[in-house]
Design an enzyme around this catalytic site. Structure first.
Site, mmCIF file in Angstrom:
data_model
loop_
_atom_site.group_PDB
_atom_site.id
_atom_site.type_symbol
_atom_site.label_atom_id
_atom_site.label_comp_id
_atom_site.label_asym_id
_atom_site.label_seq_id
_atom_site.Cartn_x
_atom_site.Cartn_y
_atom_site.Cartn_z
ATOM 1 N N SER A 1 0.833 -1.207 0.000
ATOM 2 C CA SER A 1 0.000 0.000 0.000
ATOM 3 C C SER A 1 0.869 1.259 0.000
ATOM 4 C CB SER A 1 -0.885 0.011 1.244
ATOM 5 O OG SER A 1 -0.076 0.289 2.377
ATOM 6 N N LYS A 2 0.193 2.376 -0.212
ATOM 7 C CA LYS A 2 0.891 3.660 -0.196
ATOM 8 C C LYS A 2 1.572 3.859 1.159
ATOM 9 C CE LYS A 2 0.192 8.611 -0.924
ATOM 10 N NZ LYS A 2 0.529 9.156 0.389
#
Ligand code: GLU
Length: 508
Positions: free
Chosen positions: A264-265
């Site tokens: 994920s970011k």
């Protein structure tokens, strides 16, 4: 093998910047199609207005362009199945939902969201955490299966909002063969009657996706594993419409470097690497994210690295251009298990691609980097020599400057560690002064300088380990870097000797 009927699509929703996992999905679709001489289509799935983010479409198109993944048909290029944006296809979906109602395979549902919330709440209190609108519960809800026909008609005519739901059979095994996962089988008893048409008249993802894949003549659906749970529903929908289903391939997840979660970011922010192809800047919310392009990655290296997250050619070759990937790619070699992302490996790929360029090409690429930093570029000849000296240490083009900054301008400070370890006051001053005296009359080539330096060590009985670092500190301010004699040749006599004189003054 060549099969020009192959048609695949990449169907992102414009809800934000395109994650690198999405780019990999696009890439595998593209490789699959090109290998078989088929077509790659870019379709925008933008029916969920609440999640729409301005600028996302442009970002998706630009990202694919940077990667060299060019659609044969789609939002950016047009084609025989226009429009390729689902929001512009809205009028066509309702008829398909109604077709299923006529066939008795879907129904109108009039339950308001308050009523649904209340049912969910009651189910929760009775200990059933998830209420499902399904073959059992639909019998006690407000829909065209339970209400008298006249009332249904009245409600439809009154303009009251309604949804259209699929009517799943009670107990039927849905089976399909996934190109990655093999046979998948689910019983409809465990599925729910998903909404096909929403109260606002928009199709859900499921309806729009199936209708578009069919009308756009998609032969293979290659997408992320998160869509695997939807696939049985899609298979039933194809059956209900009487259409041939495409072949499915669900790709393994990209995993974070240090755990089993999906990349994920947040992982990128936490560990210091981008998870998006390009920089992103949401003008409405101010949300930003960094991208591989701006980080200094070559598109070829990025693509090569991505291709290997979930696929490999079955031997130890690792470097493939996009064209070579097209040649080599096969879905049968895509792994079932998640692919762990490794930023160090990503950098390794970039380094390999950097090394493919000539010194002249790298010098050319370095010019804008220097300009941005406000560093005056030396003549192209000198620049190429600097490149040749430091490129071995570079992962990114900008590293060539960072690794050799002291070759562009005199260092403004001395590396403290080097000085405290190797600079020995008067003794070092004497060495530097002796060398200045010798080098004043020397022709400034690396081999001359080195030979003269060795002669000096012999005459004086000084060790290399003593004088070498001192000379380095005097010329570039630190102990590290490429060969000192090569660097002095590049800097030239005047600059080298000036720096040595200044060091004597500074550290004397
Ligand atoms: N719109 C879906 C997405 O955003 C596409 C899923 C599919 O390929 O069917 O990923």
């Amino acid at each position: 093998m060549s099969d020009s009927n192959v048609r695949v699509r990449f169907a992102p929703s414009p809800t934000g910047p395109l994650h690198m996992g999405g780019v990999r999905t696009a890439l595998y679709n593209y490789l699959f199609a090109k290998k078989l001489g088929g077509k790659f289509i870019l379709r925008l799935e933008d029916t969920d207005q609440t999640r729409f983010v301005g600028g996302a479409e442009k970002y998706i198109i630009e990202s694919l362009k940077w990667c060299g993944i060019s659609p044969d048909e789609g939002v950016s290029v047009g084609g025989p199945h226009e429009p390729y944006r689902q929001s512009e296809r809205k009028p066509m979906y309702r008829a398909y939902a109604e077709e299923l109602i006529e066939k008795g395979l879907a129904y109108y549902a009039f339950d308001t969201s308050e009523e649904l919330d209340a049912v969910r709440e009651r189910a929760k209190q009775a200990g059933n955490a998830n209420f499902q609108y399904n073959h059992i519960t639909r019998n006690s809800m407000k829909n065209s299966l339970t209400l008298p026909a006249e009332e249904v008609q009245k409600r439809l005519e009154s303009g009251e909002p309604y949804t259209i739901r699929i009517k799943l059979p009670r107990n039927e095994e849905v089976k399909f063969e996934d190109m990655v996962r093999g046979w998948v089988s689910v019983n409809t008893a465990n599925m729910d009657d998903k909404i096909l048409l929403k109260a606002d008249g928009m199709p859900t993802y499921h309806l729009a996706n199936i209708v578009d894949d069919h009308t756009m003549e998609i032969t293979h659906v290659i997408r992320g594993e998160e869509w695997l749970p939807s696939a049985p529903l899609h298979v039933i929908m194809y059956q209900f419409f009487g259409w041939e289903a495409p072949t499915f391939a669900h790709l393994p997840l990209l995993l974070r470097p240090d755990g089993n979660g999906k990349l994920s970011k947040r992982d990128g922010d936490r560990l210091g690497f981008p998870v998006f192809p390009l920089n992103w800047n949401n003008e409405e919310t101010g949300e930003t994210a960094s991208g591989y392009r701006e980080r200094g990655f070559f598109a070829d290296a990025f693509i090569n690295m991505l291709a290997f997250l979930g696929w490999n050619p079955g031997d130890n070759r690792e470097l493939f251009t996009l064209e070579e990937l097209v040649e080599e790619f096969s879905i049968s070699k895509v792994s079932k298990s998640g692919a762990r992302f490794d930023f160090e490996k990503a950098k390794w790929y970039n380094q390999q691609y950097l090394r493919k360029f000539s010194d002249a090409e790298l010098a050319e690429m370095l010019l804008p980097v220097l300009e941005e930093k406000g560093i005056a570029a030396p003549g192209s000849n000198t620049l190429e020599r600097i490149v040749a000296l430091v490129k071995e240490r570079a992962v990114f083009v900008s590293d060539i400057y960072d690794e050799g900054s002291f070759l562009f301008s005199a260092p403004t400070e001395y590396d403290e560690k080097s000085v405290s370890k190797k600079w020995k006051g008067a003794e070092s001053v004497e060495i530097v002064n002796d060398l200045i005296a010798r080098y004043e009359n020397e022709e400034f080539t690396a081999s001359n300088l080195e030979a003269s330096f060795k002669a000096y060590l012999n005459e004086k009985g000084v060790g290399f380990g003593q004088a070498g670092p001192v000379l380095r500190i005097a010329v570039v301010g630190t102990m590290t870097g490429p060969s000192i004699f090569e660097m002095m040749e590049v800097l030239g006599k005047e600059e080298s000797l000036n720096r040595m004189r200044k060091t004597v003054q500074d550290l004397g």
